[in-house]
Design a protein around this motif. Structure first.
Motif, PDB file in Angstrom:
ATOM      1  N   PRO A  92      46.035  39.090  34.758  1.00 21.39           N
ATOM      2  CA  PRO A  92      45.542  39.298  36.136  1.00 21.39           C
ATOM      3  C   PRO A  92      46.682  39.400  37.140  1.00 21.39           C
ATOM      4  O   PRO A  92      47.811  38.998  36.853  1.00 21.39           O
ATOM      5  CB  PRO A  92      44.685  38.040  36.395  1.00 21.39           C
ATOM      6  N   ALA A  93      46.356  39.939  38.324  1.00 18.57           N
ATOM      7  CA  ALA A  93      47.389  40.187  39.326  1.00 18.57           C
ATOM      8  C   ALA A  93      48.061  38.896  39.743  1.00 18.57           C
ATOM      9  O   ALA A  93      47.420  37.849  39.904  1.00 18.57           O
ATOM     10  CB  ALA A  93      46.760  40.869  40.545  1.00 18.57           C
ATOM     11  N   VAL A  94      49.373  38.964  39.927  1.00 14.91           N
ATOM     12  CA  VAL A  94      50.130  37.795  40.369  1.00 14.91           C
ATOM     13  C   VAL A  94      50.818  38.029  41.688  1.00 14.91           C
ATOM     14  O   VAL A  94      51.385  37.111  42.267  1.00 14.91           O
ATOM     15  CB  VAL A  94      51.189  37.383  39.311  1.00 14.91           C
ATOM     16  N   LEU A  95      50.773  39.272  42.191  1.00 17.41           N
ATOM     17  CA  LEU A  95      51.350  39.571  43.499  1.00 17.41           C
ATOM     18  C   LEU A  95      50.248  39.920  44.476  1.00 17.41           C
ATOM     19  O   LEU A  95      49.319  40.653  44.132  1.00 17.41           O
ATOM     20  CB  LEU A  95      52.331  40.746  43.400  1.00 17.41           C
ATOM     21  N   PRO A  96      50.304  39.435  45.715  1.00 16.09           N
ATOM     22  CA  PRO A  96      49.303  39.808  46.719  1.00 16.09           C
ATOM     23  C   PRO A  96      49.293  41.321  46.901  1.00 16.09           C
ATOM     24  O   PRO A  96      50.345  41.951  47.014  1.00 16.09           O
ATOM     25  CB  PRO A  96      49.781  39.097  47.995  1.00 16.09           C
ATOM     26  N   GLY A  97      48.084  41.919  46.911  1.00 14.37           N
ATOM     27  CA  GLY A  97      47.978  43.351  47.144  1.00 14.37           C
ATOM     28  C   GLY A  97      48.220  44.191  45.937  1.00 14.37           C
ATOM     29  O   GLY A  97      48.242  45.412  46.020  1.00 14.37           O
ATOM     30  N   SER A  98      48.432  43.576  44.755  1.00 16.83           N
ATOM     31  CA  SER A  98      48.693  44.387  43.561  1.00 16.83           C
ATOM     32  C   SER A  98      47.419  44.885  42.905  1.00 16.83           C
ATOM     33  O   SER A  98      47.454  45.614  41.942  1.00 16.83           O
ATOM     34  CB  SER A  98      49.502  43.586  42.541  1.00 16.83           C
ATOM     35  N   GLU A  99      46.282  44.505  43.443  1.00  8.86           N
ATOM     36  CA  GLU A  99      45.014  45.061  42.967  1.00  8.86           C
ATOM     37  C   GLU A  99      44.422  45.923  44.034  1.00  8.86           C
ATOM     38  O   GLU A  99      44.502  45.610  45.201  1.00  8.86           O
ATOM     39  CB  GLU A  99      44.036  43.933  42.606  1.00  8.86           C
ATOM     40  N   ASP A 104      56.312  31.142  47.224  1.00 10.79           N
ATOM     41  CA  ASP A 104      56.063  32.217  48.200  1.00 10.79           C
ATOM     42  C   ASP A 104      54.634  32.148  48.731  1.00 10.79           C
ATOM     43  O   ASP A 104      54.385  32.333  49.935  1.00 10.79           O
ATOM     44  CB  ASP A 104      56.291  33.587  47.552  1.00 10.79           C
ATOM     45  N   ALA A 105      53.668  31.887  47.843  1.00 11.07           N
ATOM     46  CA  ALA A 105      52.270  31.844  48.262  1.00 11.07           C
ATOM     47  C   ALA A 105      52.012  30.655  49.186  1.00 11.07           C
ATOM     48  O   ALA A 105      51.268  30.761  50.163  1.00 11.07           O
ATOM     49  CB  ALA A 105      51.360  31.763  47.030  1.00 11.07           C
ATOM     50  N   GLU A 106      52.647  29.522  48.904  1.00 17.34           N
ATOM     51  CA  GLU A 106      52.411  28.315  49.693  1.00 17.34           C
ATOM     52  C   GLU A 106      53.130  28.365  51.030  1.00 17.34           C
ATOM     53  O   GLU A 106      52.586  27.956  52.063  1.00 17.34           O
ATOM     54  CB  GLU A 106      52.892  27.100  48.897  1.00 17.34           C
ATOM     55  N   ARG A 107      54.364  28.885  51.040  1.00 14.18           N
ATOM     56  CA  ARG A 107      55.192  28.856  52.258  1.00 14.18           C
ATOM     57  C   ARG A 107      55.259  30.198  52.989  1.00 14.18           C
ATOM     58  O   ARG A 107      55.984  30.305  53.982  1.00 14.18           O
ATOM     59  CB  ARG A 107      56.621  28.431  51.885  1.00 14.18           C
ATOM     60  N   GLN A 108      54.533  31.207  52.484  1.00  9.69           N
ATOM     61  CA  GLN A 108      54.637  32.557  53.061  1.00  9.69           C
ATOM     62  C   GLN A 108      56.093  33.018  53.068  1.00  9.69           C
ATOM     63  O   GLN A 108      56.574  33.642  54.022  1.00  9.69           O
ATOM     64  CB  GLN A 108      54.075  32.581  54.493  1.00  9.69           C
ATOM     65  N   ALA A 109      56.796  32.676  51.988  1.00 11.42           N
ATOM     66  CA  ALA A 109      58.208  33.047  51.855  1.00 11.42           C
ATOM     67  C   ALA A 109      58.329  34.387  51.136  1.00 11.42           C
ATOM     68  O   ALA A 109      57.328  35.045  50.844  1.00 11.42           O
ATOM     69  CB  ALA A 109      58.958  31.946  51.099  1.00 11.42           C
ATOM     70  N   ASP A 110      59.573  34.770  50.845  1.00 14.97           N
ATOM     71  CA  ASP A 110      59.817  36.094  50.272  1.00 14.97           C
ATOM     72  C   ASP A 110      60.883  36.005  49.185  1.00 14.97           C
ATOM     73  O   ASP A 110      61.714  36.906  49.037  1.00 14.97           O
ATOM     74  CB  ASP A 110      60.276  37.041  51.391  1.00 14.97           C
ATOM     75  N   LEU A 111      60.851  34.929  48.401  1.00 17.63           N
ATOM     76  CA  LEU A 111      61.917  34.722  47.427  1.00 17.63           C
ATOM     77  C   LEU A 111      61.870  35.727  46.284  1.00 17.63           C
ATOM     78  O   LEU A 111      62.926  36.176  45.810  1.00 17.63           O
ATOM     79  CB  LEU A 111      61.838  33.296  46.865  1.00 17.63           C
ATOM     80  N   VAL A 112      60.687  36.091  45.809  1.00 18.97           N
ATOM     81  CA  VAL A 112      60.592  37.043  44.697  1.00 18.97           C
ATOM     82  C   VAL A 112      61.142  38.403  45.122  1.00 18.97           C
ATOM     83  O   VAL A 112      61.896  39.046  44.375  1.00 18.97           O
ATOM     84  CB  VAL A 112      59.143  37.168  44.199  1.00 18.97           C
TER      85      VAL A 112
END
Length: 475
Positions: free
Chosen positions: A468-475, A397-405
């Motif tokens: 530590p945070a693993v999702l964008p925006g979770s901090e 998701d981070a590399e491809r700007q995908a939304d699989l999670v």
């Protein structure tokens, strides 16, 4: 008439003139003493601002208002038949303050005279006198009248100065008391959030209860701890956090003690008035209502008591003019249990702020699975668990700007139902089928296996709070 007669007549006239002057001075002094005595009594009244306004109004015969530094009327003394003072615009008020700082005495703005109560450059309040007829303006042709003892205009300006001085003393005293009480309340909250030493527990609880009682708060009753964080982590500029919290608590009829830790307001709260039935707390304050859906591995992030708790969130939203994140600790009925409610409030706040939309209120009772994950230890363990189960999906998701999670989470939330999942994601079934196939390939997990689905579901939830945070925006 001979010269002696003329001299006698002149002496008599002079004596009469002196007698009149003396009488005028005595009358003016008596009036001045009476005004000062009334002003002194006003300072010890229940509402000194109102007393000052009424005493000055009676003395001048003109309308008087006492305002705070922002132009809000604190008290008013209105002369018969006189309209209230018109409100100044912000620009006019800024010009007034600037002019008043550069000169002594009242400053005229349109039909008003304004005198600032100032201490060390800080405006504490304003005394406003309504003078539309210009009766307190200097005379154009006979300026010597101001020099006469007992001059009405000079006496009026002196009275305005005395009233402003009295207001300054009162507001300084009130500010000092407010700061002292705020510091005491802050210190008390910091104390009650600490765990009690079991040795001497009863004595420590009694000490805390006594300190709270001295500040007008009953710490013995049922309480919850609330943690309030404004949106984007910033409180409104130009307003004291304590004043904003006070407004929200007053609208809820909720007694509280509060402090500020970083950008989070920590409130030790008694039961809001609306949830006091026959003197005892009612739901939802006293515990979880029997109906509704909770937060947990099943997916919904809406608290089962959401509609009832909405009143609390709305109160803070109103004063902050934006929706904050609020975490609510569990109900406790003993002061020594407040540290637990505080930890729970922070757990709920952590989960709330790490959602895609952090705005809203979340109670500890509604945390579900997050009760285990949102502790400091749980967040650290969650990081490793998330990496094991969905680390490859997160990297993709981070590399491809995908939304699989997110797709996986919604799919599991809906129990593996394709139609419901596709509708929730607003995508076609074929698109969903492709995404799920990529999830299988990247993760190596079989989505039809019960235990695998459970662990994946937990991993998606844990990703929200992992440290530590693993999702964008979770901090």
């Amino acid at each position: 008439m001979d010269s002696r007669s003329a001299e006698g007549s002149s002496s008599g006239g002079q004596a009469l003139s002196d007698g009149q002057a003396r009488a005028e001075v005595e009358t003016a002094l008596a009036r001045e003493y009476r005004f000062q005595h009334q002003l002194s009594e006003a300072l010890v009244a229940d509402v000194p601002e109102q007393g000052i306004a009424e005493v000055l109004q009676e003395h001048l015969g003109l309308g008087v208002a006492v305002e705070d530094p922002f132009g809000h009327v604190l008290a008013r003394g209105r002369a018969d038949g006189q309209a209230p003072c018109s409100r100044l615009t912000r620009a006019q008020r800024d010009r007034l303050v600037d002019a008043a700082r550069r000169m002594t005495g009242p400053v005229r703005v349109r039909d008003q005279l304004a005198s600032l109560a100032v201490s060390r450059g800080t405006v504490l309040g304003v005394v406003v006198v309504l003078d539309p007829q210009g009766t307190l303006e200097p005379p154009d042709k006979t300026p010597e009248l101001d020099a006469r003892p007992g001059s009405p205009r000079a006496g009026a300006l002196h009275a305005i100065g005395l009233a402003t001085g009295a207001l300054t003393l009162h507001l300084l005293h009130r500010r000092h008391l407010a700061r002292t009480e705020l510091r005491l309340r802050h210190d008390l909250v910091e104390t009650v959030l600490l765990e009690c030493d079991q040795d001497g527990l009863e004595a420590e609880v009694d000490r805390r209860v006594g300190q709270a009682s001295a500040l007008g708060h009953d710490l013995t009753g049922p309480h919850r701890v609330l943690a309030v964080r404004p949106r984007h982590g910033h409180w409104p500029d130009g307003q004291a956090v304590g004043d904003l919290v006070e407004q929200a608590a007053r609208s809820l009829d909720m007694p509280y003690l509060g402090t500020l830790r970083g950008q989070t307001a920590i409130l030790v709260c008694g039961t809001p008035g609306a949830w006091l039935g026959d003197g005892s707390p009612t739901a939802p304050w006293s515990g979880r209502p029997a109906t509704g859906s909770g937060v947990g591995a099943t997916g919904s992030h809406e608290p089962r008591s959401g509609s009832a708790w909405q009143a609390v969130h709305d109160a803070f939203t109103h004063v902050l003019q934006d929706a904050p994140a609020v975490g609510v600790g569990s109900y406790v009925d003993r002061p020594e249990h407040l540290p637990r409610s505080y930890r729970e409030a922070m757990q709920a706040l952590t989960v709330r702020t790490r959602q895609a939309d952090p705005r809203g209120l979340l109670t500890f009772e509604d945390l579900g699975l997050y009760r285990l994950l949102a502790t400091p230890e749980g967040r650290r363990e969650a990081g490793a668990f998330v990496e094991d189960w969905i680390g490859s999906l997160l990297a993709y998701d981070a590399e491809r700007q995908a939304d699989l999670v997110h797709t996986l989470g919604v799919y599991l939330d809906h129990g593996g139902n394709y139609d419901a999942t596709a509708a929730a994601l607003h995508i076609h079934r074929s698109t969903l089928r492709y995404r799920l196939q990529r999830i299988r390939e990247l993760s190596g997990h079989d989505l039809t296996h019960t235990d695998t689905r459970l662990n994946l579901h937990v991993a998606v939830r844990a990703a929200v709070v992992a440290d530590p945070a693993v999702l964008p925006g979770s901090e």
